[in-house]
Design a protein around this motif. Structure first.
Motif, mmCIF file in Angstrom:
data_model
loop_
_atom_site.group_PDB
_atom_site.id
_atom_site.type_symbol
_atom_site.label_atom_id
_atom_site.label_comp_id
_atom_site.label_asym_id
_atom_site.label_seq_id
_atom_site.Cartn_x
_atom_site.Cartn_y
_atom_site.Cartn_z
ATOM 1 N N MET A 75 14.665 0.885 0.483
ATOM 2 C CA MET A 75 13.368 1.391 0.937
ATOM 3 C C MET A 75 13.418 2.917 1.074
ATOM 4 O O MET A 75 12.481 3.614 0.673
ATOM 5 N N LEU A 86 12.602 -7.470 6.117
ATOM 6 C CA LEU A 86 11.412 -6.733 6.555
ATOM 7 C C LEU A 86 11.674 -5.732 7.673
ATOM 8 O O LEU A 86 10.854 -4.845 7.916
ATOM 9 N N TYR A 139 4.609 -1.436 1.036
ATOM 10 C CA TYR A 139 4.793 -2.361 2.159
ATOM 11 C C TYR A 139 4.022 -3.649 1.883
ATOM 12 O O TYR A 139 4.545 -4.749 2.085
ATOM 13 N N GLU A 140 2.777 -3.527 1.435
ATOM 14 C CA GLU A 140 1.959 -4.715 1.173
ATOM 15 C C GLU A 140 2.560 -5.566 0.061
ATOM 16 O O GLU A 140 2.580 -6.794 0.158
ATOM 17 N N TRP A 172 11.289 -1.998 6.886
ATOM 18 C CA TRP A 172 9.927 -1.732 6.441
ATOM 19 C C TRP A 172 8.975 -1.671 7.634
ATOM 20 O O TRP A 172 8.125 -0.783 7.721
ATOM 21 N N MET A 173 9.149 -2.607 8.579
ATOM 22 C CA MET A 173 8.305 -2.607 9.774
ATOM 23 C C MET A 173 8.582 -1.360 10.611
ATOM 24 O O MET A 173 7.652 -0.745 11.143
ATOM 25 N N PHE A 216 5.785 -5.653 -0.848
ATOM 26 C CA PHE A 216 7.034 -6.231 -0.339
ATOM 27 C C PHE A 216 6.725 -7.395 0.598
ATOM 28 O O PHE A 216 7.353 -8.450 0.526
ATOM 29 N N ARG A 217 5.743 -7.197 1.461
ATOM 30 C CA ARG A 217 5.344 -8.255 2.400
ATOM 31 C C ARG A 217 4.837 -9.482 1.642
ATOM 32 O O ARG A 217 5.179 -10.622 1.988
ATOM 33 N N SER A 239 18.083 -3.531 2.399
ATOM 34 C CA SER A 239 16.634 -3.351 2.332
ATOM 35 C C SER A 239 16.251 -1.958 2.826
ATOM 36 O O SER A 239 15.430 -1.269 2.211
ATOM 37 N N ARG A 243 6.941 1.704 8.924
ATOM 38 C CA ARG A 243 5.489 1.722 9.136
ATOM 39 C C ARG A 243 5.145 2.152 10.553
ATOM 40 O O ARG A 243 4.256 2.968 10.761
ATOM 41 N N LEU A 299 3.619 4.329 0.829
ATOM 42 C CA LEU A 299 4.261 3.448 1.806
ATOM 43 C C LEU A 299 3.382 2.228 2.054
ATOM 44 O O LEU A 299 3.860 1.098 2.018
ATOM 45 N N SER A 300 2.099 2.446 2.302
ATOM 46 C CA SER A 300 1.190 1.329 2.571
ATOM 47 C C SER A 300 1.155 0.361 1.399
ATOM 48 O O SER A 300 1.223 -0.858 1.585
#
Length: 154
Positions: free
Chosen positions: A76, A134, A92-93, A137-138, A95-96, A72, A141, A88-89
């Motif tokens: 990413m 995740l 991320y949304e 990704w976290m 993927f989440r 991941s 961010r 990115l934002s």
């Protein structure tokens, strides 16, 4: 196992082995260390922004863990290195949302946005593995938010 599941599994295994973006930055502006206590995955993500602060100029990470977390992060990195903070934002949304969907396929447009990261749709069926996917990704961010905050102070 269907052909698509096999393809997704191969994408994940290849990305875990390749570890794109692994390394460290000489002068990171933002940094985040994340640990998944459930399975021991860990990552230290570093970010340097472009001069105007709008793009992820450089990304680097170090860490280890299961193939899901490592893949991941690698995928990413490929998706977001050099891209805008806004991208990115957005990704991320998406993927989440995919992880929260518990294995439900994304609309084609969103899956296309995620490119190889869409391969993690099957991971979302396993609640214990969602945090693995995740983790990076976290971290990205949080490191990016830190870099933006440092710029605002400076």
């Amino acid at each position: 196992m269907g052909e698509l599941d096999e393809l997704y599994q191969q994408i994940i295994l290849d990305a875990a082995r390749e570890r794109h973006g692994e390394g460290s930055l000489a002068a990171p502006e933002g940094e985040s260390y994340q640990v998944n206590t459930l399975c021991g995955d860990k990552v230290n993500m570093q970010v340097a922004l472009s001069e105007d602060g709008e793009r992820l100029e450089h990304l680097a990470w170090q860490g280890d863990g299961c193939s899901i977390s490592q893949a991941s992060i690698s995928i990413m990195n490929d998706l977001l290195a050099g891209q805008s903070v806004d991208r990115l934002s957005k990704l991320y949304e998406i993927f989440r949302e995919m992880m929260d969907g518990r294995g439900k396929e994304l609309p084609e447009e969103q899956a296309d946005e995620l490119e190889d990261a869409a391969a993690f749709v099957g991971v979302a069926k396993f609640p214990m593995r969602i945090k693995c996917a995740l983790l990076g990704w976290m971290a990205l961010r949080e490191a990016t938010d830190e870099a933006i905050a440092q710029r605002a102070k400076g």
